[in-house]
Design a protein around this motif. Structure first.
Motif, PDB file in Angstrom:
ATOM      1  N   ASP A  92      26.805  -8.433  28.702  1.00  0.00           N
ATOM      2  CA  ASP A  92      28.190  -7.964  27.619  1.00  0.00           C
ATOM      3  C   ASP A  92      28.763  -8.927  28.347  1.00  0.00           C
ATOM      4  O   ASP A  92      29.694  -9.051  29.680  1.00  0.00           O
ATOM      5  N   GLU A  93      29.561  -9.780  27.431  1.00  0.00           N
ATOM      6  CA  GLU A  93      30.142 -10.829  27.542  1.00  0.00           C
ATOM      7  C   GLU A  93      31.691 -10.576  28.224  1.00  0.00           C
ATOM      8  O   GLU A  93      32.439 -11.473  28.443  1.00  0.00           O
ATOM      9  N   ASP A  94      31.636  -8.736  27.268  1.00  0.00           N
ATOM     10  CA  ASP A  94      33.414  -8.228  27.406  1.00  0.00           C
ATOM     11  C   ASP A  94      33.138  -7.449  29.185  1.00  0.00           C
ATOM     12  O   ASP A  94      34.405  -7.012  29.312  1.00  0.00           O
ATOM     13  N   GLU A  95      31.999  -8.075  29.985  1.00  0.00           N
ATOM     14  CA  GLU A  95      32.313  -7.458  31.226  1.00  0.00           C
ATOM     15  C   GLU A  95      31.528  -8.324  32.084  1.00  0.00           C
ATOM     16  O   GLU A  95      31.612  -9.380  31.858  1.00  0.00           O
ATOM     17  N   PHE A  96      32.881  -7.894  33.600  1.00  0.00           N
ATOM     18  CA  PHE A  96      32.650  -8.786  34.799  1.00  0.00           C
ATOM     19  C   PHE A  96      32.195  -7.732  36.017  1.00  0.00           C
ATOM     20  O   PHE A  96      32.435  -6.673  35.900  1.00  0.00           O
ATOM     21  N   TYR A  97      31.042  -8.859  36.611  1.00  0.00           N
ATOM     22  CA  TYR A  97      31.807  -8.351  38.455  1.00  0.00           C
ATOM     23  C   TYR A  97      32.325  -8.498  39.322  1.00  0.00           C
ATOM     24  O   TYR A  97      33.785  -9.393  39.224  1.00  0.00           O
ATOM     25  N   ASP A  98      32.713  -7.289  39.988  1.00  0.00           N
ATOM     26  CA  ASP A  98      33.984  -7.351  40.764  1.00  0.00           C
ATOM     27  C   ASP A  98      34.595  -8.533  41.425  1.00  0.00           C
ATOM     28  O   ASP A  98      35.256  -9.276  41.471  1.00  0.00           O
ATOM     29  N   HIS A  99      33.490  -9.336  42.370  1.00  0.00           N
ATOM     30  CA  HIS A  99      33.645 -10.835  41.961  1.00  0.00           C
ATOM     31  C   HIS A  99      34.031 -11.880  41.657  1.00  0.00           C
ATOM     32  O   HIS A  99      33.721 -12.716  42.314  1.00  0.00           O
ATOM     33  N   GLN A 100      33.640 -12.283  40.670  1.00  0.00           N
ATOM     34  CA  GLN A 100      34.120 -12.639  39.490  1.00  0.00           C
ATOM     35  C   GLN A 100      35.515 -12.384  38.781  1.00  0.00           C
ATOM     36  O   GLN A 100      36.347 -13.211  39.018  1.00  0.00           O
ATOM     37  N   LEU A 101      36.343 -10.838  39.626  1.00  0.00           N
ATOM     38  CA  LEU A 101      37.343 -11.218  39.027  1.00  0.00           C
ATOM     39  C   LEU A 101      38.246 -10.841  40.248  1.00  0.00           C
ATOM     40  O   LEU A 101      40.247 -10.920  39.677  1.00  0.00           O
ATOM     41  N   ILE A 102      38.192 -10.923  41.089  1.00  0.00           N
ATOM     42  CA  ILE A 102      39.018 -11.388  43.238  1.00  0.00           C
ATOM     43  C   ILE A 102      39.623 -12.778  42.919  1.00  0.00           C
ATOM     44  O   ILE A 102      39.119 -13.072  42.882  1.00  0.00           O
ATOM     45  N   ASP A 103      40.644 -12.529  42.933  1.00  0.00           N
ATOM     46  CA  ASP A 103      41.240 -13.972  43.296  1.00  0.00           C
ATOM     47  C   ASP A 103      41.986 -14.337  42.484  1.00  0.00           C
ATOM     48  O   ASP A 103      42.565 -15.392  41.819  1.00  0.00           O
ATOM     49  N   LEU A 104      41.732 -14.060  40.538  1.00  0.00           N
ATOM     50  CA  LEU A 104      42.554 -14.220  39.491  1.00  0.00           C
ATOM     51  C   LEU A 104      43.418 -14.255  39.816  1.00  0.00           C
ATOM     52  O   LEU A 104      44.512 -12.836  40.126  1.00  0.00           O
ATOM     53  N   ASP A 105      44.278 -15.141  39.297  1.00  0.00           N
ATOM     54  CA  ASP A 105      45.813 -14.542  39.098  1.00  0.00           C
ATOM     55  C   ASP A 105      45.918 -13.985  37.942  1.00  0.00           C
ATOM     56  O   ASP A 105      45.684 -14.032  37.341  1.00  0.00           O
ATOM     57  N   VAL A 106      47.519 -13.126  38.457  1.00  0.00           N
ATOM     58  CA  VAL A 106      47.560 -12.356  36.946  1.00  0.00           C
ATOM     59  C   VAL A 106      49.198 -12.425  36.764  1.00  0.00           C
ATOM     60  O   VAL A 106      49.745 -12.769  37.343  1.00  0.00           O
ATOM     61  N   VAL A 107      49.103 -13.346  35.390  1.00  0.00           N
ATOM     62  CA  VAL A 107      50.110 -13.972  34.724  1.00  0.00           C
ATOM     63  C   VAL A 107      50.405 -12.324  33.559  1.00  0.00           C
ATOM     64  O   VAL A 107      50.109 -11.925  32.120  1.00  0.00           O
ATOM     65  N   LEU A 108      51.427 -13.230  32.943  1.00  0.00           N
ATOM     66  CA  LEU A 108      51.730 -12.483  31.496  1.00  0.00           C
ATOM     67  C   LEU A 108      51.609 -13.843  30.398  1.00  0.00           C
ATOM     68  O   LEU A 108      51.043 -14.595  30.932  1.00  0.00           O
ATOM     69  N   ALA A 109      51.336 -13.055  29.314  1.00  0.00           N
ATOM     70  CA  ALA A 109      51.233 -14.223  28.178  1.00  0.00           C
ATOM     71  C   ALA A 109      52.377 -14.970  27.774  1.00  0.00           C
ATOM     72  O   ALA A 109      51.845 -16.515  27.809  1.00  0.00           O
ATOM     73  N   ASP A 110      53.564 -15.343  27.973  1.00  0.00           N
ATOM     74  CA  ASP A 110      54.206 -16.692  28.436  1.00  0.00           C
ATOM     75  C   ASP A 110      53.510 -17.715  29.672  1.00  0.00           C
ATOM     76  O   ASP A 110      54.827 -18.493  29.780  1.00  0.00           O
ATOM     77  N   GLY A 111      52.589 -17.038  30.754  1.00  0.00           N
ATOM     78  CA  GLY A 111      52.313 -17.462  31.976  1.00  0.00           C
ATOM     79  C   GLY A 111      53.482 -17.068  33.191  1.00  0.00           C
ATOM     80  O   GLY A 111      52.597 -17.659  34.055  1.00  0.00           O
ATOM     81  N   THR A 112      54.438 -16.036  33.595  1.00  0.00           N
ATOM     82  CA  THR A 112      55.013 -15.796  34.358  1.00  0.00           C
ATOM     83  C   THR A 112      53.965 -15.062  35.286  1.00  0.00           C
ATOM     84  O   THR A 112      53.136 -14.162  35.008  1.00  0.00           O
TER      85      THR A 112
END
Length: 198
Positions: A92-112
């Protein structure tokens, strides 16, 4: 790459079955009969799944060589670990493995910038991103479509639209129960028929 796909719970019955807390979106692939899984603690495994079934909404597994309740109880709290190709993606293209999500930057829609995902917590009701803020503090972000609007693996970021108070407690809306009991709302309630007596 090794991923935790389940945690063994209590023994079920007297023939070696155990309840399992599933930690993968693909249990039929990772926890099917014949699957050989590493364990944590390592000395407990490897374990080979002999059979599996769903009972009252919970997955029950039986492992080769485990034939009684005593053997099943000895496995309690053991983590089951599968070898997964790091380049593999869920179907499913809307699912991810944990290792794909770890270390992603979390930002608001405006880039904050909000922080970086350091852990995924799998709860019965939903998954949570544990996000480390630049100041070292942590914030928990529910991994639900209403809040996490985009996962961009190429850009290595997760875009969120948090409700007030999720990121900044000073923005939280505090509702006082006294406000609800005073004023016109209270007098309006008096005209209604009592509830629960029908």
């Amino acid at each position: 790459m090794q991923l935790v796909v389940a945690r063994i719970g209590r023994a079920h019955g007297i023939k070696g079955e155990v309840t399992v807390e599933v930690r993968t979106d693909e249990p039929e692939l990772r926890l099917g009969p014949g699957a050989v899984l590493a364990t944590d603690p390592a000395a407990t495994g490897p374990l080979t799944i002999e059979s599996g079934r769903v009972h009252s909404g919970r997955l029950l597994l039986r492992f080769e060589g485990v034939r009684d309740r005593t053997g099943a109880e000895a496995l309690r709290n053991t983590l089951l670990i599968a070898d997964v190709d790091p380049e593999e993606f869920p179907e499913d293209e809307d699912e991810f493995y944990d290792h794909q999500l770890i270390d992603l930057d979390v930002v608001l829609a405006d880039g904050t910038e909000i922080g970086r995902i350091t852990e995924i917590s799998h709860l019965p009701s939903q998954d949570l991103f544990i996000v480390e803020r630049p100041d070292g503090s942590e914030v928990m972000i529910p991994f639900v479509e209403e809040i996490v609007t985009e996962i961009d693996l190429e850009e290595q970021r997760a875009v969120i639209t948090p409700p007030p108070g999720l990121i900044d407690e000073s923005e939280a809306v505090v509702v006082s129960s006294r406000d609800e009991e005073t004023g016109e709302e209270a007098s309006g309630d008096a005209d209604e028929a009592p509830k629960g007596d029908a």
